[in-house]
Scaffold this active site. Structure first.
Site: not given
Length: 160
Positions: A62-63, A66, A68, A75, A112, A115
């Site tokens: 995961n990457q 800030a 969001y 995945e 999630c 994904c």
């Protein structure tokens, strides 16, 4: 009116040692790459490894960002990379492992919703199920023989 029941089936392994050797190796790659996750905000690190039918393994972590939701889950990093690097290869198996810097993660962590939808796109496109194994940092590992177990009412190209 009628009621619909959709059965889902998972196989549960008690530990990494119980997995078939090839899957254990794939999960170990997911564990290794999750350590490289960029997760300064959530402190939740996820790694994914995908076994392709051409013998290659593609990984992702995961990457975060800030701004969001500009980041990507492990995945999707792995599946999009596999699609970009090996567009003609089929994705056979995906291993996912998650941990937290804040507390132990001992239950299996599934993909999630975003994904799941991305995995569904590739599973539909290749017309071959992607077998998924997912776990926390320790404990049980769940195996799903297809994304259909996680997203039974999948939205795909057939609806367009």
């Amino acid at each position: 009116m009628k009621k619909i029941t959709i059965p889902v089936n998972f196989t549960v392994f008690d530990s990494l040692e119980e997995l078939p050797a090839t899957v254990r190796t794939l999960m170990e790659e997911a564990v290794a790459i999750r350590k490289k996750a960029y997760a300064p905000y959530s402190k939740f690190r996820v790694g994914a490894a995908i076994q392709l039918d051409n013998g290659k393994v593609v990984v992702g972590s995961n990457q975060e960002n800030a701004a969001y939701p500009s980041g990507l889950c492990a995945e999707r990093v792995a599946i999009f990379q596999a699609g970009a690097l090996y567009p003609d290869a089929k994705m056979l198996t995906m291993a996912i492992s998650a941990t937290s810097d804040n507390k132990p993660v001992v239950s299996p962590i599934p993909p999630c919703g975003a994904c799941r939808q991305s995995i569904a796109e590739y599973e539909t496109r290749q017309d071959v199920p992607i077998v998924m194994y997912f776990m926390g940092e320790t404990g049980e590992i769940y195996q799903s023989d297809s994304l259909q177990n996680l997203l039974p009412f999948v939205f795909d190209k057939n609806h367009l």
